[in-house]
Scaffold this motif. Structure first.
Motif, PDB file in Angstrom:
ATOM      1  N   TYR A  92      35.665  38.391  22.774  1.00 57.53           N
ATOM      2  CA  TYR A  92      35.956  38.950  24.089  1.00 57.53           C
ATOM      3  C   TYR A  92      36.668  37.905  24.948  1.00 57.53           C
ATOM      4  O   TYR A  92      36.750  36.727  24.580  1.00 57.53           O
ATOM      5  CB  TYR A  92      34.660  39.384  24.788  1.00 57.53           C
ATOM      6  N   SER A  93      37.202  38.346  26.077  1.00 55.82           N
ATOM      7  CA  SER A  93      37.881  37.438  27.003  1.00 55.82           C
ATOM      8  C   SER A  93      37.021  37.243  28.250  1.00 55.82           C
ATOM      9  O   SER A  93      36.433  38.195  28.764  1.00 55.82           O
ATOM     10  CB  SER A  93      39.242  38.004  27.418  1.00 55.82           C
ATOM     11  N   GLN A  94      36.973  36.013  28.720  1.00 47.96           N
ATOM     12  CA  GLN A  94      36.225  35.698  29.925  1.00 47.96           C
ATOM     13  C   GLN A  94      37.086  35.848  31.179  1.00 47.96           C
ATOM     14  O   GLN A  94      36.601  35.656  32.297  1.00 47.96           O
ATOM     15  CB  GLN A  94      35.684  34.266  29.835  1.00 47.96           C
ATOM     16  N   ALA A  95      38.363  36.222  31.011  1.00 44.63           N
ATOM     17  CA  ALA A  95      39.256  36.331  32.164  1.00 44.63           C
ATOM     18  C   ALA A  95      38.754  37.361  33.164  1.00 44.63           C
ATOM     19  O   ALA A  95      38.900  37.192  34.370  1.00 44.63           O
ATOM     20  CB  ALA A  95      40.672  36.682  31.707  1.00 44.63           C
ATOM     21  N   ASP A  96      38.197  38.468  32.661  1.00 40.83           N
ATOM     22  CA  ASP A  96      37.563  39.466  33.529  1.00 40.83           C
ATOM     23  C   ASP A  96      36.066  39.382  33.275  1.00 40.83           C
ATOM     24  O   ASP A  96      35.555  39.884  32.283  1.00 40.83           O
ATOM     25  CB  ASP A  96      38.100  40.868  33.216  1.00 40.83           C
ATOM     26  N   GLN A  97      35.349  38.741  34.194  1.00 42.27           N
ATOM     27  CA  GLN A  97      33.941  38.448  33.946  1.00 42.27           C
ATOM     28  C   GLN A  97      33.076  39.705  33.972  1.00 42.27           C
ATOM     29  O   GLN A  97      32.039  39.759  33.317  1.00 42.27           O
ATOM     30  CB  GLN A  97      33.446  37.425  34.973  1.00 42.27           C
ATOM     31  N   VAL A  98      33.503  40.723  34.728  1.00 46.75           N
ATOM     32  CA  VAL A  98      32.747  41.980  34.746  1.00 46.75           C
ATOM     33  C   VAL A  98      32.828  42.654  33.382  1.00 46.75           C
ATOM     34  O   VAL A  98      31.818  43.080  32.812  1.00 46.75           O
ATOM     35  CB  VAL A  98      33.275  42.912  35.856  1.00 46.75           C
ATOM     36  N   THR A  99      34.036  42.748  32.840  1.00 48.12           N
ATOM     37  CA  THR A  99      34.205  43.358  31.522  1.00 48.12           C
ATOM     38  C   THR A  99      33.490  42.540  30.450  1.00 48.12           C
ATOM     39  O   THR A  99      32.863  43.103  29.539  1.00 48.12           O
ATOM     40  CB  THR A  99      35.705  43.465  31.182  1.00 48.12           C
ATOM     41  N   ALA A 100      33.568  41.216  30.543  1.00 43.07           N
ATOM     42  CA  ALA A 100      32.893  40.360  29.568  1.00 43.07           C
ATOM     43  C   ALA A 100      31.391  40.619  29.558  1.00 43.07           C
ATOM     44  O   ALA A 100      30.769  40.704  28.497  1.00 43.07           O
ATOM     45  CB  ALA A 100      33.172  38.894  29.882  1.00 43.07           C
ATOM     46  N   ALA A 101      30.805  40.758  30.739  1.00 41.77           N
ATOM     47  CA  ALA A 101      29.364  41.031  30.818  1.00 41.77           C
ATOM     48  C   ALA A 101      29.024  42.395  30.227  1.00 41.77           C
ATOM     49  O   ALA A 101      28.011  42.553  29.535  1.00 41.77           O
ATOM     50  CB  ALA A 101      28.910  40.958  32.275  1.00 41.77           C
ATOM     51  N   ARG A 102      29.883  43.387  30.477  1.00 41.61           N
ATOM     52  CA  ARG A 102      29.654  44.722  29.906  1.00 41.61           C
ATOM     53  C   ARG A 102      29.738  44.679  28.383  1.00 41.61           C
ATOM     54  O   ARG A 102      28.930  45.311  27.687  1.00 41.61           O
ATOM     55  CB  ARG A 102      30.679  45.713  30.453  1.00 41.61           C
ATOM     56  N   VAL A 103      30.712  43.945  27.858  1.00 44.35           N
ATOM     57  CA  VAL A 103      30.874  43.847  26.403  1.00 44.35           C
ATOM     58  C   VAL A 103      29.631  43.212  25.773  1.00 44.35           C
ATOM     59  O   VAL A 103      29.060  43.750  24.811  1.00 44.35           O
ATOM     60  CB  VAL A 103      32.139  43.030  26.065  1.00 44.35           C
ATOM     61  N   ARG A 104      29.202  42.086  26.323  1.00 47.92           N
ATOM     62  CA  ARG A 104      28.037  41.395  25.743  1.00 47.92           C
ATOM     63  C   ARG A 104      26.786  42.265  25.844  1.00 47.92           C
ATOM     64  O   ARG A 104      26.009  42.367  24.880  1.00 47.92           O
ATOM     65  CB  ARG A 104      27.818  40.061  26.451  1.00 47.92           C
ATOM     66  N   GLY A 105      26.569  42.883  26.976  1.00 48.24           N
ATOM     67  CA  GLY A 105      25.386  43.716  27.157  1.00 48.24           C
ATOM     68  C   GLY A 105      25.385  44.929  26.245  1.00 48.24           C
ATOM     69  O   GLY A 105      24.346  45.293  25.670  1.00 48.24           O
ATOM     70  N   THR A 106      26.549  45.557  26.100  1.00 49.50           N
ATOM     71  CA  THR A 106      26.644  46.761  25.269  1.00 49.50           C
ATOM     72  C   THR A 106      26.341  46.451  23.808  1.00 49.50           C
ATOM     73  O   THR A 106      25.545  47.145  23.155  1.00 49.50           O
ATOM     74  CB  THR A 106      28.044  47.390  25.394  1.00 49.50           C
ATOM     75  N   PHE A 107      26.938  45.390  23.278  1.00 54.76           N
ATOM     76  CA  PHE A 107      26.752  45.111  21.853  1.00 54.76           C
ATOM     77  C   PHE A 107      25.407  44.448  21.568  1.00 54.76           C
ATOM     78  O   PHE A 107      24.900  44.557  20.447  1.00 54.76           O
ATOM     79  CB  PHE A 107      27.921  44.286  21.325  1.00 54.76           C
ATOM     80  N   GLN A 108      24.817  43.818  22.564  1.00 56.06           N
ATOM     81  CA  GLN A 108      23.441  43.360  22.371  1.00 56.06           C
ATOM     82  C   GLN A 108      22.518  44.559  22.227  1.00 56.06           C
ATOM     83  O   GLN A 108      21.600  44.567  21.396  1.00 56.06           O
ATOM     84  CB  GLN A 108      23.004  42.495  23.559  1.00 56.06           C
ATOM     85  N   GLY A 109      22.793  45.606  23.018  1.00 56.11           N
ATOM     86  CA  GLY A 109      22.010  46.831  22.896  1.00 56.11           C
ATOM     87  C   GLY A 109      22.194  47.507  21.550  1.00 56.11           C
ATOM     88  O   GLY A 109      21.239  48.036  20.969  1.00 56.11           O
ATOM     89  N   ILE A 110      23.430  47.492  21.021  1.00 57.60           N
ATOM     90  CA  ILE A 110      23.693  48.094  19.714  1.00 57.60           C
ATOM     91  C   ILE A 110      22.924  47.357  18.617  1.00 57.60           C
ATOM     92  O   ILE A 110      22.294  47.975  17.743  1.00 57.60           O
ATOM     93  CB  ILE A 110      25.206  48.081  19.424  1.00 57.60           C
TER      94      ILE A 110
END
Length: 342
Positions: free
Chosen positions: A99-117
């Motif tokens: 993932y990219s850290q350039a957009d920190q909101v999207t980065a947090a959503r990506v990490r949270g979503t796949f941790q849930g998966i």
């Protein structure tokens, strides 16, 4: 006193209507539940996704759009460029999320979503050892600090403020003091006066950029990409765009207070709507549509591309064309409403 307050339209606007405008803006942002889908590329087989129950997969696709990809290197470039939210691969029992850290909101959503998966897949293992582990990898250098992603937006806002306020307030001040009239009667061409004002604004903007980047690098650990010099033509185009807005505000306003108020009314909301202070990821569609019409958003995103993402000349042509086009239109309108005398 109360009657005088009500009759003063400028005071009434700044005391009541302007704060209400921000209440509506932030109220819609903070109560909006319809965050856009994350666009994710899946490279190869990923059992945690492929073996999901149909109802779980359907629920997941409400928030993620998963597209198969065969070229991992190309997909990773798209993540760096901001065209994809993440790339998913599987290595043994590890689910790897790039993932990219350039957009920190999207980065947090990506990490949270796949941790849930991963947690759901392990829970389905029914008492056995965990089937998967999650490994997250940002596509940029992990030593980079948050200042990398904050700097472009704040620099864009600073340039917009300086160019707009400087042009608007100076124009009204010169008109009220009679300087414009004297310049008109002096044996110099109007174009020379305009070019001199443009030159001052450009020099101020370049000085701002040098101080801004110097402080960010020296004091806060900003790491510039190899293509960072492309910021200079962007700064020049952005200065012309906001200088033209300032000239328009100064041409319309009759007093310095009015010029300051009008410049504030234009630049401050634009800064919020262009992502200068926080990401607009998750903002409603109508707000995103308005944001794409604003010159500051194009300036911010282009500076992020060349300062952080390391993109080349191809990343600045379209934003520069938009900024220069905006400058031409606003300058034309300003020339039609311009007044030499108060």
């Amino acid at each position: 006193m109360l009657l005088g307050f009500v009759r003063d339209r400028m005071t009434l606007f700044w005391a009541v209507l302007f704060p209400l405008m921000f209440l509506v803006l932030f109220g819609d942002l903070l109560t909006n539940d319809g965050a856009p889908k994350l666009e994710v590329a899946q490279v190869g087989d990923v059992a945690a996704l492929d073996d999901m129950a149909p109802d779980a997969r359907e629920a997941l696709e409400q928030s993620i759009e998963i597209t198969p990809a065969t070229d991992e290197a190309k997909a990773l470039r798209e993540v760096r460029d901001g065209d994809l939210a993440a790339v998913i691969t599987e290595e043994g029992d590890r689910l790897v999320v790039h993932y990219s850290q350039a957009d920190q909101v999207t980065a947090a959503r990506v990490r949270g979503t796949f941790q849930g998966i991963v947690d759901s897949a392990n829970l389905a293992a029914a008492g056995g050892t965990p089937a998967f582990t999650l490994e997250t990898q940002q596509v940029e250098d992990e030593s980079l600090e948050p200042i990398q992603y904050v700097t472009p937006g704040l620099l864009g806002w600073a340039i917009a403020m300086s160019a707009t306020f400087g042009a608007a307030v100076n124009l009204v001040s010169w008109r009220q003091s009679g300087l414009l009239r004297r310049l008109r009667l002096a044996p110099i061409r109007t174009s020379s006066v305009v070019l001199a004002r443009v030159g001052v604004s450009v020099l101020v903007a370049l000085g701002q950029t040098a101080i801004f980047l110097g402080l960010a690098v020296g004091a806060f650990g900003l790491v510039l990409s190899g293509s960072w010099p492309l910021v200079i033509p962007l700064v020049l185009a952005g200065t012309l765009a906001f200088l033209s807005i300032g000239l328009l505000a100064g041409s319309i306003s009759k007093t310095e207070e009015g010029a300051v108020g009008l410049a504030n009314f234009i630049v401050l909301p634009m800064a919020f709507l262009s992502g200068s202070f926080f990401s607009l990821e998750g903002a409603p569609d109508w707000l995103q549509a308005i944001s794409r019409l604003l010159p500051l958003r194009h300036l911010n995103e282009a500076m992020l591309d060349v300062m952080v993402r390391g993109q080349g000349v191809e990343a600045i042509w379209a934003p520069m064309a938009i900024l220069l086009g905006f400058a031409a239109v606003c300058s034309l309108i300003a020339s039609r409403v311009f007044r030499w005398d108060a």
